[in-house]
Every structure is written in C-alpha cells, then in structure tokens.
Design an enzyme around this catalytic site. Sequence first.
Site, PDB file in Angstrom:
ATOM      1  N   GLU A 196       0.831  -1.208   0.000  1.00 51.55           N
ATOM      2  CA  GLU A 196       0.000   0.000   0.000  1.00 51.55           C
ATOM      3  C   GLU A 196       0.865   1.258   0.000  1.00 51.55           C
ATOM      4  O   GLU A 196       0.745   2.135   0.863  1.00 51.55           O
ATOM      5  CB  GLU A 196      -0.979  -0.024   1.172  1.00 51.55           C
ATOM      6  N   GLU A 319      -5.140  -8.677  -0.666  1.00 50.20           N
ATOM      7  CA  GLU A 319      -5.970  -8.378   0.509  1.00 50.20           C
ATOM      8  C   GLU A 319      -7.414  -8.253   0.046  1.00 50.20           C
ATOM      9  O   GLU A 319      -7.728  -7.413  -0.801  1.00 50.20           O
ATOM     10  CB  GLU A 319      -5.517  -7.085   1.206  1.00 50.20           C
TER      11      GLU A 319
END
Length: 515
Positions: A196, A319
């Site tokens: 991220e 994810e």
Amino acid sequence: MKKALLILFIFTFCNQIIVAQKETTVLSIKNTANAPTINKNIYGHFAEHLGRSIYGGFFVGDTSKIPNTAGVRNDIIDALKKLKIPNLRWPGGCFADTYHWKDGIGPKENRPTIVNQWWGGTTEDNSFGTHDFLNLCELLGAEPYLSGNVGSGTVQELSDWVQYANFGGKSPMSDLRKKNGRTAPWKVKIWGIGNEAWGCGGNMKPDYYAGEYRKYATFMSDWENTGGLMRIASGASDADYNWTETLMKNIPGSMLGGVAMHHYSVIEWNKKGDAVDFTEGQYFTTMKEALKMDELITKHGAIMDKYDPEQKIALVVDEWGGWYDVEKGSNPGFLYQQNTMRDAVLAGATLNIFNNHADRVRMANLAQCVNVLQAVILTDKAKMILTPTYHVMQMYSVHQDAKLLPITINSPLYTYNGETLPALSASASKDKNGLVHISLVNIDSKKENKIEIDIKELGIKNVSGNLLASPKLQDFNSFDNPTKIQPTAFKGFEIKKGKLVITVPPFSVIMLEGK
C-alpha cells in the site's frame, strides 16, 4: 360463462408454467480446450503482525501448555493443512513497512522490541521472526510470500533478506543464516516490494513508487529458484486505475511478476457495522461491495492487457474480505470480528469471481488467517474454532490447479429497497482425475433459486454435493457451539434427461462433484 371461466383457467395455468420456467436459471458450462488453469495460489492467506494474529494466534511460544511445534499451535497447523493452504503472506500489511527483519533473527533473548504503531500501539518482542515463519510454511507445505519493507527500509536491507533466505553458497548473509541454525536455504520465490505504497507504505505518488520499485527490484538477485523470483508491486486500492496504468507503463515486464490490488467489502469506512448484529440493508451493501470485485478485476485487467497482452504478469488480490466494527470490548486496533453466514456467501461469491478470471488473477490472499478480519480460524486461549469462511475455503479447495470450465449464467435478481444484485454466482473446473466441480452461491437473503445445467457435454453421470447453510444470516460458530455451521451432504438436486436441476437455498454455498 363456463367457457369464459375455462379460458381464464387455461390462461392462468399457462401463465404459472411460464413463471415457473422463468424461475429456473439455465447455467451453461463449456469444456473448452484453451481455458486457463485455476492457480492454486488464488486460495492464499495473510498473516500480519496485527492484534492476535501472530502472538496469541499462530504463535504461543514453545513453553506454552497448548500443544505446539516450535511455538506454533498444532491445532492451527492441522487445520491449515486440511485447508490445503497454498501460500501465506507475512509480515504485513502496513506492519511490513515498519518491520526490520534482522531484529527477528538470532537468540530470542537478544532481540530488540518493536512498537506496532499501526495496530494498537502494542510492544512486540520479535520472538516470531523469519525462521519461525519460513519453518511454519514448510510444515504447512505452503509457499511463503514475504512482504518487503520499502517505506522505512533500504535497498540493502531487502537485498540482504533475499540472500539470507535463498542463497545456498557462501556469503555474509548465508553464513549468518547458518549461524542461526539453518543450513539449507528456504528458496523463497514470492516477494512483495512494499505494501500500500499509496497509503501506510509511504503515501507515495504512483510515478515515485514505480521508480522505487525499479530500484529495489534491480538489487533482488536470485540464482536458487527456477525462473527467478516472483516480484510483486504494491498495487491499487479499489478503483484507482491510474495507479495500475502508471505501474504497467513505467516498469518493464521483465521486472514485474505481479501487480497487487486491494479491495475490502466495507459498508462505510467510518461506520462499518456490527459483524453479527446487522440488518438486511447492511447485508445487501456488503454483498454489493463484494460483487464489485468482478468490475475491478475486469477494468484493472484491461489496463494490464494493453501493456501485457500475453498476460504474463499476474493480478494479485493480496488483501480481500469483509471488514466490520471490532467485537464489543475488544481492542479497536486488533480488528477482531466474528464470522457469520454473510461471510460464507461473501467468500464463495468472491472465489467464483477469481476462478472465472483465472487468466489474469493467479494469486489472492484472504485477510486474514487467524483472529483478524475475515479469519478462517478464531482462538480463545486453548480453544480454537473454524469459521464459516474456513468451510467455504475447504469446499472450494478442489478448484486448486484444476482447469477452468467457462460458464454462462443469466442470474435472477436479489432485490432490496429498490436496488438489485445478481442472486446467483458460479464457477466450475475439471481436475487432473477428470472430476468436475461446480461451486454455486445464492446471496438472496430470503428466496431459494433453481438452476438447470445440461451435463451431457461434460460426460457427468453421477453427482454428489456439499452444502453450507444455516437458518439465519447472522448465525456463527462460537466457542460454546463451534460446529453450529459446517458442511452437510447436499441432496437438493435431480438429474432428468441429461439435465441437472438444483434448488439452491437462500444465502447458501454449494459444491457439486460430477463424474
């Protein structure tokens, strides 16, 4: 008058037949020679240093009275083996970009502590480190997926980690590994370069991160794995298509094994709702967000196709899952939530999407494995339970490395408050033994749906099945009643003249096997 009544009766009867016909959904399955294989790594999992995932979850220490192997719970090892877990991602997540791997090797009493600044501000003692994780993966027969520190780390640090884990010859890092008790390298193939990067991994712009990725990837050399490393770029959040476009445009394909993408099924980020005490409206919204995965994969995949028409680079959804408010009384930074039938149908529908996009999606990681978010396992001291999501993942494990059978379905609609969603989803595959598996999900909260499948082309004569269902959407497995929800034999089908007719109960998951 009698004639008029007779005409009315005939009209009504015929209309009922037409309605009944409309209520049966036709699902066509093609045995296509050039269809892709469903990569087993789609069924991967995620273990972050977050809440009670590692400490108090996987890892209890080798002095614990809970039966363990080198500090890892034996019951969790056994459960994950039965799940045929293909890969496990570690140590994060956001935690990865604050983790310095050398702090987690060597004598445990000499290791420095670390404050988990992302999840609860707790202090960890680094007693679970590289050796513990990679040895766990060996026990599970799972590929390790190591997430490297780009946000607060250095190129040298990540390069050293690769050498420590993988190099079989003589070098400073392989000598250090041997000193710490491991002679043979683990030969870790899958590496994430940051996590991220657009957020907790450094709040980077896509152009900047693309440059960082190229730099880090350049120094990650490996001679131990056939075909080299699978290096995975920190990818987009949800519908950030510009992020994917920028990476694909600026990173050479030879340096890129996969591009990640994250998508959680969240009602509202500031008001996620309770994991158990939810309304039908909240359920509908969760399903709407889950089914959005198909659109995200399609659009990100189309961008990747422009630069990688041969589809050599994987889209890695590392994810995904449902995200709700934490259980009442638990630490808000630990992300501990219960797991209901809502999560079961969410998992089944999402896995159907992944299977049907097997040409591009070749790896995914449910968030997370133990005690965090949509976990497959929950623990309470010595107790352990398997969640409804666990059972779905186990039912679907038959699709791992099987050949995709493309499907066509025109689903009936699940309607709530004027909005509609497709009620049914499905995927199918044929394994190396010639067994055909068809997974079906009905997300409708009230209505059963009928499906008709012409099975003559597939050569199926005998069918058996398993069903995961429960009386209420809000039902879950508790520590007092750990087997409330578990698969049962499914008998709600019949074969007539080469056609398989199935009645799919509301909010249920079905796996059929044909031979």
